[in-house]
Scaffold this motif. Structure first.
Motif, PDB file in Angstrom:
ATOM      1  N   GLY A 315       0.772  -1.237   0.000  1.00  0.00           N
ATOM      2  CA  GLY A 315       0.000   0.000   0.000  1.00  0.00           C
ATOM      3  C   GLY A 315       0.797   1.277   0.000  1.00  0.00           C
ATOM      4  O   GLY A 315       0.245   2.330   0.303  1.00  0.00           O
ATOM      5  N   PHE A 316       2.081   1.254  -0.382  1.00  0.00           N
ATOM      6  CA  PHE A 316       2.905   2.461  -0.387  1.00  0.00           C
ATOM      7  C   PHE A 316       3.630   2.593  -1.730  1.00  0.00           C
ATOM      8  O   PHE A 316       4.862   2.588  -1.782  1.00  0.00           O
ATOM      9  CB  PHE A 316       3.911   2.427   0.769  1.00  0.00           C
ATOM     10  CG  PHE A 316       3.268   2.261   2.112  1.00  0.00           C
ATOM     11  CD1 PHE A 316       2.799   3.344   2.820  1.00  0.00           C
ATOM     12  CD2 PHE A 316       3.110   0.995   2.662  1.00  0.00           C
ATOM     13  CE1 PHE A 316       2.198   3.194   4.051  1.00  0.00           C
ATOM     14  CE2 PHE A 316       2.504   0.825   3.895  1.00  0.00           C
ATOM     15  CZ  PHE A 316       2.044   1.935   4.591  1.00  0.00           C
ATOM     16  N   PRO A 317       2.904   2.693  -2.835  1.00  0.00           N
ATOM     17  CA  PRO A 317       3.568   2.761  -4.149  1.00  0.00           C
ATOM     18  C   PRO A 317       4.311   4.066  -4.374  1.00  0.00           C
ATOM     19  O   PRO A 317       5.291   4.098  -5.118  1.00  0.00           O
ATOM     20  CB  PRO A 317       2.410   2.590  -5.132  1.00  0.00           C
ATOM     21  CG  PRO A 317       1.205   3.067  -4.389  1.00  0.00           C
ATOM     22  CD  PRO A 317       1.439   2.696  -2.953  1.00  0.00           C
ATOM     23  N   GLU A 318       3.856   5.171  -3.759  1.00  0.00           N
ATOM     24  CA  GLU A 318       4.542   6.443  -3.951  1.00  0.00           C
ATOM     25  C   GLU A 318       5.949   6.405  -3.356  1.00  0.00           C
ATOM     26  O   GLU A 318       6.903   6.903  -3.962  1.00  0.00           O
ATOM     27  CB  GLU A 318       3.734   7.583  -3.318  1.00  0.00           C
ATOM     28  CG  GLU A 318       2.471   7.948  -4.073  1.00  0.00           C
ATOM     29  CD  GLU A 318       1.323   6.997  -3.804  1.00  0.00           C
ATOM     30  OE1 GLU A 318       1.467   6.132  -2.913  1.00  0.00           O
ATOM     31  OE2 GLU A 318       0.286   7.123  -4.494  1.00  0.00           O
ATOM     32  N   ALA A 319       6.085   5.819  -2.170  1.00  0.00           N
ATOM     33  CA  ALA A 319       7.408   5.707  -1.567  1.00  0.00           C
ATOM     34  C   ALA A 319       8.315   4.809  -2.397  1.00  0.00           C
ATOM     35  O   ALA A 319       9.511   5.080  -2.563  1.00  0.00           O
ATOM     36  CB  ALA A 319       7.285   5.164  -0.141  1.00  0.00           C
ATOM     37  N   ALA A 320       7.757   3.728  -2.937  1.00  0.00           N
ATOM     38  CA  ALA A 320       8.551   2.832  -3.781  1.00  0.00           C
ATOM     39  C   ALA A 320       9.047   3.551  -5.024  1.00  0.00           C
ATOM     40  O   ALA A 320      10.226   3.428  -5.406  1.00  0.00           O
ATOM     41  CB  ALA A 320       7.713   1.613  -4.165  1.00  0.00           C
ATOM     42  N   ALA A 321       8.181   4.318  -5.668  1.00  0.00           N
ATOM     43  CA  ALA A 321       8.594   5.053  -6.863  1.00  0.00           C
ATOM     44  C   ALA A 321       9.640   6.104  -6.526  1.00  0.00           C
ATOM     45  O   ALA A 321      10.570   6.346  -7.320  1.00  0.00           O
ATOM     46  CB  ALA A 321       7.381   5.705  -7.514  1.00  0.00           C
ATOM     47  N   ALA A 322       9.524   6.729  -5.358  1.00  0.00           N
ATOM     48  CA  ALA A 322      10.513   7.739  -4.963  1.00  0.00           C
ATOM     49  C   ALA A 322      11.894   7.118  -4.769  1.00  0.00           C
ATOM     50  O   ALA A 322      12.916   7.700  -5.153  1.00  0.00           O
ATOM     51  CB  ALA A 322      10.056   8.443  -3.694  1.00  0.00           C
ATOM     52  N   GLY A 323      11.949   5.922  -4.174  1.00  0.00           N
ATOM     53  CA  GLY A 323      13.231   5.256  -3.991  1.00  0.00           C
ATOM     54  C   GLY A 323      13.878   4.887  -5.310  1.00  0.00           C
ATOM     55  O   GLY A 323      15.089   5.090  -5.515  1.00  0.00           O
ATOM     56  N   LEU A 324      13.090   4.350  -6.239  1.00  0.00           N
ATOM     57  CA  LEU A 324      13.628   4.008  -7.557  1.00  0.00           C
ATOM     58  C   LEU A 324      14.070   5.250  -8.324  1.00  0.00           C
ATOM     59  O   LEU A 324      15.102   5.245  -9.007  1.00  0.00           O
ATOM     60  CB  LEU A 324      12.576   3.243  -8.356  1.00  0.00           C
ATOM     61  CG  LEU A 324      12.193   1.868  -7.810  1.00  0.00           C
ATOM     62  CD1 LEU A 324      10.985   1.321  -8.567  1.00  0.00           C
ATOM     63  CD2 LEU A 324      13.357   0.901  -7.915  1.00  0.00           C
ATOM     64  N   ALA A 325      13.286   6.330  -8.203  1.00  0.00           N
ATOM     65  CA  ALA A 325      13.640   7.567  -8.900  1.00  0.00           C
ATOM     66  C   ALA A 325      14.937   8.161  -8.366  1.00  0.00           C
ATOM     67  O   ALA A 325      15.739   8.712  -9.134  1.00  0.00           O
ATOM     68  CB  ALA A 325      12.505   8.579  -8.775  1.00  0.00           C
ATOM     69  N   SER A 326      15.174   8.057  -7.073  1.00  0.00           N
ATOM     70  CA  SER A 326      16.412   8.598  -6.508  1.00  0.00           C
ATOM     71  C   SER A 326      17.631   7.836  -7.032  1.00  0.00           C
ATOM     72  O   SER A 326      18.663   8.446  -7.364  1.00  0.00           O
ATOM     73  CB  SER A 326      16.358   8.537  -4.981  1.00  0.00           C
ATOM     74  OG  SER A 326      16.248   7.185  -4.538  1.00  0.00           O
ATOM     75  N   ALA A 327      17.536   6.505  -7.123  1.00  0.00           N
ATOM     76  CA  ALA A 327      18.655   5.732  -7.673  1.00  0.00           C
ATOM     77  C   ALA A 327      18.894   6.081  -9.134  1.00  0.00           C
ATOM     78  O   ALA A 327      20.045   6.252  -9.571  1.00  0.00           O
ATOM     79  CB  ALA A 327      18.373   4.242  -7.520  1.00  0.00           C
ATOM     80  N   ALA A 328      17.822   6.186  -9.913  1.00  0.00           N
ATOM     81  CA  ALA A 328      17.981   6.549 -11.327  1.00  0.00           C
ATOM     82  C   ALA A 328      18.573   7.943 -11.481  1.00  0.00           C
ATOM     83  O   ALA A 328      19.401   8.189 -12.375  1.00  0.00           O
ATOM     84  CB  ALA A 328      16.632   6.462 -12.034  1.00  0.00           C
ATOM     85  N   ALA A 329      18.178   8.875 -10.614  1.00  0.00           N
ATOM     86  CA  ALA A 329      18.711  10.234 -10.688  1.00  0.00           C
ATOM     87  C   ALA A 329      20.207  10.268 -10.380  1.00  0.00           C
ATOM     88  O   ALA A 329      20.975  10.993 -11.034  1.00  0.00           O
ATOM     89  CB  ALA A 329      17.953  11.138  -9.730  1.00  0.00           C
ATOM     90  N   LEU A 330      20.642   9.488  -9.387  1.00  0.00           N
ATOM     91  CA  LEU A 330      22.078   9.455  -9.065  1.00  0.00           C
ATOM     92  C   LEU A 330      22.894   8.867 -10.212  1.00  0.00           C
ATOM     93  O   LEU A 330      23.987   9.357 -10.532  1.00  0.00           O
ATOM     94  CB  LEU A 330      22.299   8.656  -7.781  1.00  0.00           C
ATOM     95  CG  LEU A 330      21.799   9.308  -6.483  1.00  0.00           C
ATOM     96  CD1 LEU A 330      21.988   8.361  -5.315  1.00  0.00           C
ATOM     97  CD2 LEU A 330      22.550  10.612  -6.227  1.00  0.00           C
TER      98      LEU A 330
END
Length: 404
Positions: A315-330
């Motif tokens: 039930g926390f897809p927004e947090a999951a997407a934020a974690g993946l986005a941070s790795a992709a951004a780095l």
């Protein structure tokens, strides 16, 4: 005794019935009651639909916790915790009509042996497709570049479809909506960087790439290990889900639930990391490896994807997407810094990336990026996955909006 007007008079020592009795001293000293005499009634009306359709008190507790009701809030309703408050609501609110819930629902929630076999086969399908794609690429090494490109593109498409089938069934299937649409983009970026990112970064550091002559070199062993890692990820997710619901049923408060769920999350993460490490070592032994830090980067990416999917499933897809986005951004930032450092006066911007790759190889960049993002998701999961709403199949209300 009567009066001349015909009225009755009270005898000495008697009190007339129509005269109000004097107030008692203890009644006058008692303070007036403020607030409703039944504070739970307001909560009953506010969550009428939730309580009427709940199959047991645990579902009500999960719904209340999803709406922000904590043990401190339950104390205002004269209950020691949310579970005790949910039990009273379940006992007092009448159940909905039988036709509101289909009678065949309990049978639908228990998959039979055949469906479990199908789910297991779908979770092993990405690994099989990846091995077939690697074998197909190896068989066309002497073919023209156009043929090799077509074979590689076909393998990527089939692998993507296999992964999609694997995560849409079994323990990795989302039960709280689809989540942000950009999450798939971040997954494709991080997975693509794990396959071709090291080669691309090496070419950029060397002054390239020369697109007319450079042939992309894929990291085959990490790709195969990550593809086969979908099966242990599903097993660890199932283990965490089952034991989380058992802990929810046995806990008598949110603090007790949180204290018992945190070790489960750590154990599931470590169990998946051990399984993925075994797959990486096996793939390196069979297919050969390159950079020493490549298995570390692949393991960090696998743990990141596992935690992101686990958060999304609960039930926390927004947090999951934020974690993946941070790795992709780095990872994208590292490539951008190398390109920007070629401009006049800006060579110092590429020094950190060059120093990191010189010390530990090109795979150190995704290793650092994915490790940082995975640690962030783990810390968030230790807070978000400790609530009752995270361990119920279909909680009422949006859980993400009310969680840390």
């Amino acid at each position: 005794m009567t009066t001349p007007e015909g009225g009755a008079t009270a005898a000495p020592g008697e009190v007339r019935a129509d005269r109000p009795a004097p107030p008692r001293k203890d009644a006058a000293a008692r303070p007036l009651r403020r607030g409703p005499a039944d504070p739970v009634r307001t909560l009953m009306h506010h969550h009428q639909e939730l309580c009427a359709r709940a199959v047991d008190a645990l579902e009500i507790a999960a719904g209340l916790e999803a709406h922000g009701v904590t043990d401190r809030t339950a104390a205002r309703f004269r209950h020691r915790d949310v579970f005790s408050l949910a039990e009273e609501l379940y006992a007092r609110v009448p159940r909905a009509a039988p036709d509101a819930a289909p009678a065949a629902a309990p049978q639908a929630t228990a998959p039979d042996r055949r469906s479990r076999t199908v789910c297991g086969a779908l979770q092993l399908l990405p690994g099989a497709v990846c091995v077939a794609a690697v074998a197909a690429l190896a068989s066309v090494t002497t073919a023209t570049p156009a043929v090799r490109t077509a074979v590689g593109a076909s393998g990527f498409v089939l692998l993507g479809l296999a992964v999609r089938l694997g995560v849409r069934s079994g323990p990795l299937r989302l039960r709280h909506g689809t989540g942000p649409r950009t999450a798939g983009l971040w997954v494709c970026w991080t997975a693509g960087y794990a396959v071709y990112g090291d080669w691309l970064l090496g070419q950029l550091l060397a002054g390239g790439p020369d697109l007319s002559h450079a042939a992309p070199r894929a990291a085959v062993a990490p790709a195969v290990a990550l593809a086969f890692g979908l099966a242990p990820a599903a097993g660890c997710a199932h283990w965490f889900t089952v034991r989380g619901r058992r802990v929810l049923a046995a806990s008598r408060g949110l603090e007790e639930l949180a204290a018992r769920v945190r070790p489960l999350l750590l154990a599931a993460t470590l169990l998946f990391l051990a399984a993925l490490a075994a797959l990486l070592l096996g793939a390196e032994a069979v297919l050969g490896g390159g950079d020493v830090s490549a298995p570390v980067a692949a393991a960090a990416l696998g743990v990141l994807l596992f935690l992101a999917r686990l958060l999304a499933v609960h039930g926390f897809p927004e947090a999951a997407a934020a974690g993946l986005a941070s790795a992709a951004a780095l990872e994208a930032l590292a490539l951008a810094l190398v390109l920007i450092s070629r401009l006049p006066g800006l060579p110092p911007l590429g020094v950190p990336v060059e120093a990191l790759t010189t010390a530990a190889g090109p795979a150190a960049v995704p290793a650092v990026a994915c490790t940082a993002a995975a640690l962030g998701l783990l810390v968030h999961g230790l807070r978000a996955l400790t609530g009752a709403c995270a361990h119920w199949p279909a909680p009422s209300g949006p859980a993400e909006a009310h969680r840390p």
